[in-house]
Enzyme design. Structure first.
Site, PDB file in Angstrom:
ATOM      1  N   ARG A  28     -46.137  72.111  -0.373  1.00 24.41           N
ATOM      2  CA  ARG A  28     -46.566  71.121   0.620  1.00 24.41           C
ATOM      3  C   ARG A  28     -45.557  71.184   1.758  1.00 24.41           C
ATOM      4  NH1 ARG A  28     -50.365  68.705   3.081  1.00 24.41           N
ATOM      5  NH2 ARG A  28     -50.895  66.538   2.661  1.00 24.41           N
TER       6      ARG A  28
ATOM      7  N   CYS B 241     -59.761  52.049  -2.893  1.00 19.56           N
ATOM      8  CA  CYS B 241     -60.412  52.249  -1.603  1.00 19.56           C
ATOM      9  C   CYS B 241     -61.032  50.960  -1.090  1.00 19.56           C
ATOM     10  CB  CYS B 241     -61.477  53.337  -1.705  1.00 19.56           C
ATOM     11  SG  CYS B 241     -62.267  53.718  -0.126  1.00 19.56           S
TER      12      CYS B 241
ATOM     13  N   GLU C 137     -80.282  36.697   7.750  1.00 23.38           N
ATOM     14  CA  GLU C 137     -79.327  36.921   8.839  1.00 23.38           C
ATOM     15  C   GLU C 137     -79.819  36.218  10.100  1.00 23.38           C
ATOM     16  OE1 GLU C 137     -76.739  37.625  11.539  1.00 23.38           O
ATOM     17  OE2 GLU C 137     -76.277  38.179   9.460  1.00 23.38           O
TER      18      GLU C 137
ATOM     19  N   TYR D 134     -39.840  63.722   2.639  1.00 26.98           N
ATOM     20  CA  TYR D 134     -39.458  63.430   1.251  1.00 26.98           C
ATOM     21  C   TYR D 134     -38.120  64.109   0.949  1.00 26.98           C
ATOM     22  CZ  TYR D 134     -43.830  61.169  -0.154  1.00 26.98           C
ATOM     23  OH  TYR D 134     -44.877  60.298  -0.278  1.00 26.98           O
TER      24      TYR D 134
END
Length: 684
Positions: free
Chosen positions: A245, A410, A460, A197
């Site tokens: 960081r 997610c 199934e 960064y």
């Protein structure tokens, strides 16, 4: 709780701030308290995520990185005082959980700023560039230590940042930190001498070619980061902890070129020798903790490890750097909690950092404490929902705008950061719902239906649940995917869902008027026009056990084909990849961290790759290929695996009582399967 995990649940200190345990939620873009790529405000969605994690026995929570200068609309973070007042009202509620809160502040991205095709168009057109400046000033956003190529785009270069601009950023860090301290925040984390960064770009010799006080010598290259922590302490006092960081080693060979695990290479960024000096230097400047991993955006798979990276990939380097400082050190990156606990017990580490696992399951730490690891919904390291910035030859970031603006969702948990539209709503009229297909899509639909109060019934045709995900999770390195399959099967048992195996449904008409969800997936695309196509082995057949020879031609260099080639190479075989496009994995939704690992791995290990090449014929002992010039050539091989895509195969069309989910509606990825199944179950 397993006694081996006990070291994770001991107290520690960052400066004068005591943390109740060693579990650290590390920052992810999108989990911000003041908004992400939008006008700054107190973000209730980000706050909800942070609160959910804090409630579930996490010691230190770090929201998503907050630019002190917002790339969108050019706002300075310290200008909007109302959001700090809103934060001050919220912080006491978070502190009731016992967790501590450090807000991560970033100087920005520099040459790592993720450029999209739209941004390229805004930049290359002088009129659009001028008109768009009030909304997105790419010249300012992408400014770096020195002129440098952007990680994502050949058309949006980075100019050199001016000294007055640097000073303005230093002051912005101090003022933002002061306001955060007044709001009750326990500390701040400076982002970042990390991951390539902007602040890191100043420290890295291959990016920083300045000749002023911010370039050249070691002290000059780290001056920006040092001035920031000194300014924060001047504004907030020495007892206000400031974490950093920090990437221990850059693992970078050059612009857009990383170094893989175990590779011998010449480091162009920060090597370990410099890192040993830098860690002590930054500590002495005033940083109270180092939150560590490795890599840059040029070697992004270290900071965002895909499934191919080894577990605990950064731990050894972090343990090494701890020997050179007296402040706490945290490690992150595919970290196994048991391994982290042992490292803490031995004094090699102070804190264990986790990120994406919290997107998959905000309660996973609580489940560990309660000795319920089998109930943890696992992160599979796919990046499909959280960081699906795709990049390949000829394109910048090939990502939908909705994904760019809504990170930290997610693939395996449709609810995370989408609670407004994905939440369990009890059914007003419980019904029996038939689900045709017991793959991941069918099981997700059944799970949600059952939680809502319906009676789902899975039909199934095979003898076990899982569908094509059984093949998709078969490669040796895909243990996390097999964990997800086991989680779904366990959910079916725990929820008492009715399952009929070896039950092939011929028509949905047999269910009368009862609602039906069709989750029958897709079938492989077969190259019937190619002479000798019948000699090819379909990808799923290979993954489920069909034997292959020593040298194997993989036809199709998308993600599936490349993963198969990778598995073949791990087995000691000799794969050859034939791909009609001009790059491998030239597709949306596959994060650059994932795709660059595979591309660079194949290059390092000299796996033959034929791009812009089509299959002309399959012979006994070879394939005939046609290059983009039209000329044909023969490639010897023992076996041929076809991986050229899939075609939707719904049992029935969408209708009044019939919904299609996953690949049978439109071929996608695991995220599209799970999210569409969740949404279908909510519509009934």
């Amino acid at each position: 709780m397993d006694s081996k995990l006990e070291p994770l649940f001991t107290p520690w200190k960052i400066g004068s701030c005591e943390i109740k345990n060693r579990i650290v939620l590390t920052s992810m873009g999108g989990t911000d308290l003041f908004g992400w790529m939008e006008k700054n405000h107190f973000d209730k969605v980000g706050a909800r995520f942070i609160m959910e994690v804090a409630k579930n026995n996490v010691g230190l929570v770090l929201p998503g990185c907050q630019p002190v200068y917002n790339p969108m609309f050019g706002q300075w973070l310290h200008k909007n005082k109302k959001m700090y007042r809103d934060l001050a009202k919220w912080v006491p509620e978070l502190h009731k959980t016992g967790a501590k809160l450090f807000v991560q502040l970033t100087a920005g991205f520099g040459r790592s700023f993720t450029i999209s095709d739209m941004m390229e168009q805004l930049y290359v057109n002088p009129v659009l560039r001028k008109l768009s400046k009030p909304v997105m000033d790419l010249e300012k956003i992408c400014a770096s230590a020195s002129p440098a190529p952007n990680r994502w785009s050949d058309h949006v270069p980075s100019r050199e940042m001016t000294v007055p601009e640097i000073h303005e950023f230093v002051e912005a860090f101090a003022e933002s930190a002061r306001l955060l301290k007044e709001a009750g925040v326990d500390g701040v984390e400076v982002h970042a001498v990390h991951e390539g960064y902007l602040l890191d770009q100043f420290t890295l010799p291959y990016v920083n070619h300045r000749t002023d006080e911010y370039g050249g010598s070691f002290e000059n290259r780290y001056r920006f980061a040092v001035e920031i922590v000194q300014a924060i302490h001047a504004a907030c006092g020495d007892d206000f902890p400031v974490s950093l960081r920090y990437s221990v080693v850059s693992k970078t060979k050059g612009f857009r070129e990383g170094a893989l695990p175990g590779e011998e290479y010449t480091e162009v960024g920060r090597d370990m020798e410099e890192s040993e000096r830098a860690a002590r230097y930054l500590q002495d400047a005033g940083y109270a903790m180092l939150n560590c991993d490795n890599g840059t955006y040029d070697a992004w798979y270290w900071a965002h490890p895909p499934i191919y990276m080894p577990e605990n990939c950064n731990l050894e380097d972090v343990e090494h750097i701890k020997q050179f400082v007296d402040i706490p050190v945290v490690a992150a990156g595919r970290l196994d909690p048991f391994v982290a606990a042992e490292a803490i017990k031995e004094g090699k580490l102070d804190g264990a950092g986790f990120a994406r696992q919290f997107l998959a399951d905000q309660e996973w730490v609580t489940k560990l404490i309660e000795d319920r690891p089998e109930d943890i919904r696992p992160c599979i390291l796919c990046h499909n929902g959280c960081f699906n910035m795709a990049h390949y030859k000829g394109v910048a970031n090939d990502q939908d705008l909705a994904d760019s603006l809504h990170l930290s969702r997610c693939a395996v948990n449709a609810e995370t950061m989408q609670w407004d539209k994905h939440h369990i709503k009890p059914a007003t009229t419980p019904r029996t719902v038939h689900i045709v297909g017991g793959g991941i899509g069918g099981m997700e639909a059944a799970r949600v239906l059952k939680l809502r109060g319906h009676k789902p019934v899975i039909h199934e045709r095979a003898g076990e649940l899982g569908g094509t995900f059984i093949a998709a999770s078969a490669e040796s390195y895909k243990g996390k995917l097999r964990d997800l399959l086991a989680w779904y099967r366990r959910q079916m048992e725990e929820l008492g869902i009715e399952v009929h195996l070896n039950d092939e449904v011929k028509s949905v008409e047999e269910f009368g008027g009862e609602p039906v969800i069709v989750a029958t997936g897709a079938v492989p695309r077969v190259m019937r026009s190619v002479p000798g196509f019948e000699r090819m082995i379909e990808a799923c057949d290979y993954l489920t056990g069909t034997p292959v020879g020593e040298t194997v031609a993989v036809i199709g260099g998308g993600l599936t084909g490349c993963e198969i080639a990778y598995e073949l190479a791990l087995e000691g075989k000799k794969p050859i990849i034939v791909e009609m496009k001009d790059d491998l994995i030239a597709q949306k939704g596959v994060c650059l961290a994932n795709s660059s690992y595979l591309r660079e791995w194949f290059a390092l290990h000299k796996v033959p790759v034929y791009l812009e090449t089509t299959l002309a014929e399959v012979r006994d002992g070879s394939v005939v290929c046609r290059g983009k010039d039209g000329a044909t050539f023969e490639v010897p091989c023992d076996s041929v695996i076809g991986s050229v895509g899939y075609v939707s195969a719904p049992l029935a069309p969408r209708g009044k009582n019939v919904q299609l989910v996953g690949d049978c509606a439109q071929v996608g990825n695991l995220r599209t399967v799970i999210w569409s199944a969740y949404e279908a179950a909510m519509r009934i």
